[in-house]
Design an enzyme around this catalytic site. Structure first.
Site, short mmCIF file in Angstrom:
data_model
loop_
_atom_site.label_atom_id
_atom_site.label_comp_id
_atom_site.label_asym_id
_atom_site.label_seq_id
_atom_site.Cartn_x
_atom_site.Cartn_y
_atom_site.Cartn_z
CB CYS A 31 -0.91 0.01 1.24
SG CYS A 31 -1.85 1.56 1.41
CG ASN A 129 -15.48 8.15 -4.33
OD1 ASN A 129 -16.56 8.74 -4.25
ND2 ASN A 129 -14.60 8.42 -5.28
CG HIS A 142 -7.90 7.45 -0.03
ND1 HIS A 142 -8.14 6.08 -0.03
CD2 HIS A 142 -8.20 7.87 -1.29
CE1 HIS A 142 -8.57 5.70 -1.22
NE2 HIS A 142 -8.62 6.77 -2.01
CD GLN A 144 -9.67 10.74 -5.23
OE1 GLN A 144 -9.10 11.21 -6.21
NE2 GLN A 144 -10.49 9.70 -5.31
#
Length: 323
Positions: A31, A129, A142, A144
């Site tokens: 990752c 999302n 996370h 954006q």
């Protein structure tokens, strides 16, 4: 290829970003957002990471030579950033303490302030999302931020309606919406000193809750320190409520709405709020956006908002009882 193309029927801009098709599938044992990857600091709480495959950039290529007198193109100018919520690979918002989420809120404010300094950027869109069902390929928590060189059509429509309402009624359209919801009461999920969480009268999605600031704030940077901490706790409870609804990590699209930047002053008419667009209509059924929603923008909610609000209030109580 990375460019903007004008939709002549709606006068909206479409981002063409065919280079994003080349995004690799990350191996299961790696990752890039975890400490030790070499991509991020070995020690961080929250972190801004420039998107490796941005749809928009501040040094965009020239558009392909496909424009005509009828079809318009423009450079895909803007900025795409990834906001890492935590160094922990699987932790999500409701599992983080409000003190940690406050650091995330502060980073959102910082990035909003930085991006608005670029005069070519006209709208800053902060979003998350969550879940495989909405296309998330990176499980590390996370969100954006997109900085657009244009105002998206939905925001443009909201601004037009807010201006019209101001001219006719003399007040903020969003403040009126919040006050009307509070007066009715049955769609209110919970409220604190600084924010109200409710299922809107008009919600397109069965569990499409809104968070709105009680005071008139036109963007996230106007929130006081106390309001930022309150927003952190409100987000923790709202996402925890959704997880408690059916007992699993609930997928959603979380979208944050601020006034546009570097254009007409909309501070009187626009009002800071967050909308959730969860794709589930029950524990095991997906609410698909089919022909009516996609082709005509004519949404159909298969549930009654007043009934669904009671489900959400019960889920909120369950989340609070777990802590």
């Amino acid at each position: 290829m990375a460019e903007l193309r004008k939709h002549p029927l709606t006068n909206d801009w479409i981002m063409i970003a065919s280079h994003r098709q080349a995004r690799p599938q990350m191996p299961k044992d790696f990752c890039p957002f975890c400490p030790g990857s070499g991509k991020v600091p070995d020690d961080y709480d929250v972190y801004k990471y420039d998107n490796d495959f941005p749809a928009l950039s501040q040094n965009p290529p020239e558009p392909d030579d496909v424009a005509t007198d009828f079809f318009e193109t423009a450079p895909a100018y803007g900025k795409c950033e990834v906001i890492l919520y935590s160094p922990q690979h699987t932790v999500t918002l409701p599992e983080l303490p409000a003190s940690h989420i406050k650091k995330l809120v502060d980073l959102w404010v910082e990035r909003y302030e930085v991006l608005r300094q670029d005069e070519k950027i006209k709208y800053i869109f902060i979003f998350e999302n969550r879940g495989d069902i909405v296309g998330v390929t990176m499980p590390h928590p996370h969100g954006q931020i997109y900085g657009y060189s244009f105002i998206p059509k939905k925001i443009e429509l909201e601004l037009e309606n807010a201006q019209k309402f101001r001219e006719e009624k003399g007040r903020c359209l969003f403040c009126e919406m919040k006050d009307q919801e509070l007066a009715f009461g049955k769609r209110i999920i919970f409220q604190n000193e600084h924010f109200t969480v409710f299922l809107p009268f008009f919600t397109e999605y069965p569990y499409g809750v809104y968070i709105i600031s009680n005071a008139h704030r036109s963007n996230i940077a106007q929130l006081s320190e106390e309001e930022r901490l309150s927003l952190a706790e409100t987000l923790r409870q709202t996402t925890g409520m959704l997880d408690s609804l059916f007992g699993y990590k609930f997928p959603y699209m979380m979208c944050m709405y601020n006034e546009p930047v570097n254009g007409v002053d909309a501070s009187e008419n626009y009002h800071f709020h967050i909308a959730f667009y969860p794709p589930m209509r029950s524990a095991d059924k997906v609410k698909y956006n089919a022909s009516s929603e996609t082709g005509a923008w004519a949404h159909c909610n298969p549930t009654c908002p007043e009934d669904t609000a009671e489900e959400l209030r019960a889920a909120h109580r369950r989340f609070l009882e777990q802590k």
